[in-house]
Design an enzyme around this catalytic site. Structure first.
Site, PDB file in Angstrom:
ATOM      1  N   GLY A 137      56.219   9.871 -53.262  1.00  0.00           N
ATOM      2  CA  GLY A 137      55.817   9.001 -52.307  1.00  0.00           C
ATOM      3  C   GLY A 137      55.377   9.576 -51.031  1.00  0.00           C
ATOM      4  O   GLY A 137      55.228   9.154 -49.821  1.00  0.00           O
ATOM      5  N   ARG A 139      52.057   8.355 -47.892  1.00  0.00           N
ATOM      6  CA  ARG A 139      52.098   7.778 -46.664  1.00  0.00           C
ATOM      7  C   ARG A 139      53.474   7.633 -45.983  1.00  0.00           C
ATOM      8  O   ARG A 139      54.396   7.921 -46.590  1.00  0.00           O
ATOM      9  CB  ARG A 139      51.265   6.260 -46.615  1.00  0.00           C
ATOM     10  CG  ARG A 139      52.131   5.254 -47.446  1.00  0.00           C
ATOM     11  CD  ARG A 139      51.166   4.012 -47.868  1.00  0.00           C
ATOM     12  NE  ARG A 139      51.803   3.279 -48.823  1.00  0.00           N
ATOM     13  CZ  ARG A 139      52.821   2.268 -48.402  1.00  0.00           C
ATOM     14  NH1 ARG A 139      53.388   1.950 -47.348  1.00  0.00           N
ATOM     15  NH2 ARG A 139      53.063   1.460 -49.454  1.00  0.00           N
ATOM     16  N   ASN A 166      61.478  11.020 -51.993  1.00  0.00           N
ATOM     17  CA  ASN A 166      61.251  10.139 -50.795  1.00  0.00           C
ATOM     18  C   ASN A 166      60.679   8.707 -51.139  1.00  0.00           C
ATOM     19  O   ASN A 166      60.987   7.947 -50.578  1.00  0.00           O
ATOM     20  CB  ASN A 166      60.085  11.030 -49.983  1.00  0.00           C
ATOM     21  CG  ASN A 166      59.429   9.960 -48.825  1.00  0.00           C
ATOM     22  OD1 ASN A 166      60.145   9.731 -47.971  1.00  0.00           O
ATOM     23  ND2 ASN A 166      58.463   9.630 -49.208  1.00  0.00           N
ATOM     24  N   SER A 203      69.281   6.371 -46.436  1.00  0.00           N
ATOM     25  CA  SER A 203      69.211   5.674 -45.501  1.00  0.00           C
ATOM     26  C   SER A 203      70.374   5.475 -44.886  1.00  0.00           C
ATOM     27  O   SER A 203      71.575   5.413 -45.234  1.00  0.00           O
ATOM     28  CB  SER A 203      68.494   4.286 -45.852  1.00  0.00           C
ATOM     29  OG  SER A 203      68.805   3.264 -44.716  1.00  0.00           O
ATOM     30  N   TYR A 221      68.950  -2.802 -51.578  1.00  0.00           N
ATOM     31  CA  TYR A 221      68.580  -1.526 -50.969  1.00  0.00           C
ATOM     32  C   TYR A 221      69.622  -0.644 -50.539  1.00  0.00           C
ATOM     33  O   TYR A 221      69.612   0.567 -50.793  1.00  0.00           O
ATOM     34  CB  TYR A 221      67.537  -1.882 -49.524  1.00  0.00           C
ATOM     35  CG  TYR A 221      67.159  -0.683 -49.021  1.00  0.00           C
ATOM     36  CD1 TYR A 221      66.016   0.021 -49.408  1.00  0.00           C
ATOM     37  CD2 TYR A 221      67.559  -0.291 -47.548  1.00  0.00           C
ATOM     38  CE1 TYR A 221      65.238   0.918 -48.928  1.00  0.00           C
ATOM     39  CE2 TYR A 221      66.925   1.003 -47.186  1.00  0.00           C
ATOM     40  CZ  TYR A 221      65.889   1.509 -47.563  1.00  0.00           C
ATOM     41  OH  TYR A 221      65.204   2.595 -46.914  1.00  0.00           O
ATOM     42  N   ALA A 230      72.603  -0.733 -51.773  1.00  0.00           N
ATOM     43  CA  ALA A 230      73.444  -0.242 -53.050  1.00  0.00           C
ATOM     44  C   ALA A 230      72.492   0.946 -53.357  1.00  0.00           C
ATOM     45  O   ALA A 230      73.159   2.057 -53.904  1.00  0.00           O
ATOM     46  CB  ALA A 230      73.544  -1.295 -54.056  1.00  0.00           C
ATOM     47  N   LYS A 284      70.670   3.129 -51.954  1.00  0.00           N
ATOM     48  CA  LYS A 284      70.638   4.401 -50.915  1.00  0.00           C
ATOM     49  C   LYS A 284      72.019   5.002 -51.348  1.00  0.00           C
ATOM     50  O   LYS A 284      72.372   6.058 -50.823  1.00  0.00           O
ATOM     51  CB  LYS A 284      70.088   3.917 -49.726  1.00  0.00           C
ATOM     52  CG  LYS A 284      68.723   3.393 -49.827  1.00  0.00           C
ATOM     53  CD  LYS A 284      67.765   4.661 -49.969  1.00  0.00           C
ATOM     54  CE  LYS A 284      66.296   4.391 -49.939  1.00  0.00           C
ATOM     55  NZ  LYS A 284      65.666   5.456 -50.275  1.00  0.00           N
ATOM     56  N   ILE A 287      62.639   4.050 -38.700  1.00  0.00           N
ATOM     57  CA  ILE A 287      61.638   4.775 -38.413  1.00  0.00           C
ATOM     58  C   ILE A 287      60.479   3.817 -38.471  1.00  0.00           C
ATOM     59  O   ILE A 287      60.144   3.303 -39.486  1.00  0.00           O
ATOM     60  CB  ILE A 287      61.468   5.833 -39.680  1.00  0.00           C
ATOM     61  CG1 ILE A 287      63.106   6.683 -39.690  1.00  0.00           C
ATOM     62  CG2 ILE A 287      60.448   7.114 -39.453  1.00  0.00           C
ATOM     63  CD1 ILE A 287      63.238   7.285 -38.587  1.00  0.00           C
TER      64      ILE A 287
HETATM   65  P1  NDP Z   1      56.568   3.570 -46.876  1.00  0.00           P
HETATM   66  O1  NDP Z   1      56.468   1.921 -47.755  1.00  0.00           O
HETATM   67  O2  NDP Z   1      55.793   3.806 -45.844  1.00  0.00           O
HETATM   68  O3  NDP Z   1      56.090   4.363 -48.000  1.00  0.00           O
HETATM   69  C1  NDP Z   1      56.784   4.489 -49.212  1.00  0.00           C
HETATM   70  C2  NDP Z   1      55.973   5.596 -50.263  1.00  0.00           C
HETATM   71  O4  NDP Z   1      56.647   5.300 -51.718  1.00  0.00           O
HETATM   72  C3  NDP Z   1      54.633   5.031 -50.527  1.00  0.00           C
HETATM   73  O5  NDP Z   1      53.592   6.219 -50.574  1.00  0.00           O
HETATM   74  C4  NDP Z   1      54.633   4.417 -52.085  1.00  0.00           C
HETATM   75  O6  NDP Z   1      53.462   4.530 -52.689  1.00  0.00           O
HETATM   76  C5  NDP Z   1      55.845   5.183 -52.691  1.00  0.00           C
HETATM   77  N1  NDP Z   1      56.293   4.527 -53.832  1.00  0.00           N
HETATM   78  C6  NDP Z   1      56.897   3.278 -53.900  1.00  0.00           C
HETATM   79  N2  NDP Z   1      57.327   2.955 -55.227  1.00  0.00           N
HETATM   80  C7  NDP Z   1      56.913   4.092 -55.890  1.00  0.00           C
HETATM   81  C8  NDP Z   1      57.077   4.566 -57.371  1.00  0.00           C
HETATM   82  N3  NDP Z   1      57.583   3.550 -58.123  1.00  0.00           N
HETATM   83  N4  NDP Z   1      56.709   5.568 -57.692  1.00  0.00           N
HETATM   84  C9  NDP Z   1      56.157   6.397 -56.766  1.00  0.00           C
HETATM   85  N5  NDP Z   1      55.978   6.310 -55.612  1.00  0.00           N
HETATM   86  C10 NDP Z   1      56.192   5.189 -55.341  1.00  0.00           C
HETATM   87  O7  NDP Z   1      57.957   3.813 -46.886  1.00  0.00           O
HETATM   88  P2  NDP Z   1      58.580   4.896 -45.863  1.00  0.00           P
HETATM   89  O8  NDP Z   1      57.857   6.233 -45.369  1.00  0.00           O
HETATM   90  O9  NDP Z   1      59.260   4.114 -44.637  1.00  0.00           O
HETATM   91  O10 NDP Z   1      59.858   5.506 -46.572  1.00  0.00           O
HETATM   92  C11 NDP Z   1      60.089   6.623 -47.227  1.00  0.00           C
HETATM   93  C12 NDP Z   1      61.514   6.689 -47.676  1.00  0.00           C
HETATM   94  O11 NDP Z   1      62.398   6.821 -46.452  1.00  0.00           O
HETATM   95  C13 NDP Z   1      62.148   5.500 -48.744  1.00  0.00           C
HETATM   96  O12 NDP Z   1      62.901   6.284 -49.533  1.00  0.00           O
HETATM   97  C14 NDP Z   1      62.395   4.704 -47.799  1.00  0.00           C
HETATM   98  O13 NDP Z   1      63.575   3.941 -48.210  1.00  0.00           O
HETATM   99  C15 NDP Z   1      63.517   5.674 -46.655  1.00  0.00           C
HETATM  100  N6  NDP Z   1      63.757   5.169 -45.425  1.00  0.00           N
HETATM  101  C16 NDP Z   1      62.704   4.693 -44.674  1.00  0.00           C
HETATM  102  C17 NDP Z   1      63.289   4.151 -43.348  1.00  0.00           C
HETATM  103  C18 NDP Z   1      62.319   3.373 -42.485  1.00  0.00           C
HETATM  104  O14 NDP Z   1      62.943   2.939 -41.428  1.00  0.00           O
HETATM  105  N7  NDP Z   1      60.817   3.455 -42.503  1.00  0.00           N
HETATM  106  C19 NDP Z   1      64.651   4.205 -42.874  1.00  0.00           C
HETATM  107  C20 NDP Z   1      65.478   4.587 -43.769  1.00  0.00           C
HETATM  108  C21 NDP Z   1      65.197   5.219 -44.990  1.00  0.00           C
HETATM  109  P3  NDP Z   1      52.291   3.444 -52.524  1.00  0.00           P
HETATM  110  O15 NDP Z   1      51.664   3.984 -51.262  1.00  0.00           O
HETATM  111  O16 NDP Z   1      51.424   3.722 -53.721  1.00  0.00           O
HETATM  112  O17 NDP Z   1      52.590   1.863 -52.544  1.00  0.00           O
END
Ligand code: NDP
Length: 269
Positions: free
Chosen positions: A29, A32, A112, A164, A177, A179, A181, A210
């Site tokens: 991931g 972005r 991630n 998280s 979510y 569960a 994490k 974030i």
């Molecule tokens: P975003 O939604 O901005 O980005 C998520 C990324 O994960 C994207 O690049 C997406 O790809 C990719 N992704 C989703 N599903 C899959 C899959 N099946 N296989 C491969 N890649 C996948 O999320 P964040 O940057 O905010 O979050 C990143 C991590 O941090 C996550 O694990 C999230 O749970 C965790 N987190 C975020 C918080 C926040 O406040 N933002 C707080 C706590 C934890 P695509 O672009 O193709 O959809």
């Protein structure tokens, strides 16, 4: 202090950690949000980084091209995109095998990739439950299982799982979510114990609120309620997480394993 001395100090601190030693990292991931900031931070620290993402769009391609322009040793330090759906275990194995065949090593894995599908339990469909658990928890199992094979042969490696803060506190509307994490944190500790003997560390980072696409989905009221809980009185930025991941990936964290580092501006004290 002379100008020459201050230049030397500035240069020293601006150097990548391992300028001449190839280090390969994979970030799921990474196209972005938080993943993208992690990719940039690791690249700036001297790693070659493979972005393993569900979809690679033009913005991700442009980001990769910009970073690669900064490399003076492209064979040792580069960024690459590879398509990967983390829910597909066979694809995770195939990608890790490709990385080893092409680059000979895998030093760091950052799990991630993550998704949300919020809703109160009374209304949460089984499909929404499975979607989040399959991506956030089974995805970590799939990619970690693939990555530890070469890491065990190398007798070194760093695995960093993005959990998280809500795994620790719970959050209404996010049973799936939270569960997933909380599962990631338990997984982190268990695998840390299993593979410590092979010189591999496994840690988790638990971000708070974030600013990314994931949190931009929230309403203003939800956002304000979240921010009211943050003693540092600001939302976190992806870079706040990336710097902590980079610490855990570095030799400075060689004696840290099985831990969850909470990076939330004090939200869950
Ligand atoms: P975003 O939604 O901005 O980005 C998520 C990324 O994960 C994207 O690049 C997406 O790809 C990719 N992704 C989703 N599903 C899959 C899959 N099946 N296989 C491969 N890649 C996948 O999320 P964040 O940057 O905010 O979050 C990143 C991590 O941090 C996550 O694990 C999230 O749970 C965790 N987190 C975020 C918080 C926040 O406040 N933002 C707080 C706590 C934890 P695509 O672009 O193709 O959809």
């Amino acid at each position: 202090m002379s100008a020459e001395q201050s230049r030397e100090i500035v240069n020293k601190f601006n150097q990548p950690a391992w300028p001449f030693q190839k280090m390969v990292a994979m970030v799921t991931g990474g196209g972005r949000g938080i993943g993208r900031a992690i990719v940039e931070e690791l690249f700036q620290k001297g790693y070659s980084v493979i972005i393993a993402d569900y979809s690679i769009d033009a913005a991700a391609e442009e980001f990769v091209a910009e970073l690669n322009k900064q490399s003076i040793t492209p064979e040792h330090r580069f960024v690459k995109c590879e398509k990967l759906d983390v829910t597909d275990g066979a694809a995770a194995v195939a990608l890790v095998e490709k990385i080893i065949a092409e680059h000979g090593q895998l030093d760091v894995l950052v799990n991630n990739a993550g998704v949300t599908k919020d809703g109160l339990l009374m209304r949460m469909s089984e499909a929404d439950w499975d979607f989040v658990i399959d991506t956030n928890l089974k995805g970590v199992y799939n990619v970690t299982k693939a990555a530890i094979r070469p890491m065990m042969s190398q007798k070194r490696g760093k695995i960093i799982n993005i959990a998280s803060v809500v795994a620790l506190t719970g959050n209404p509307g996010q049973a799936n979510y939270c569960a997933s994490k909380a599962g990631v944190i338990g997984f982190t500790k268990s695998i840390a114990k299993e593979i410590a003997v092979r010189g591999i560390t496994v840690n988790a980072v638990a971000p708070g609120f974030i600013e990314t696409d994931m949190t931009r989905k929230l309403s203003d009221t939800q956002r304000e309620a979240m921010l009211a809980l943050v003693p540092l009185k600001r939302a976190g930025q992806p870079e706040d997480i990336a710097r902590v991941v980079s610490f855990l990936a570095s030799p400075s964290a060689d004696y840290v394993t099985g831990q969850t580092l909470v990076v939330d501006g004090g939200m869950a004290m």
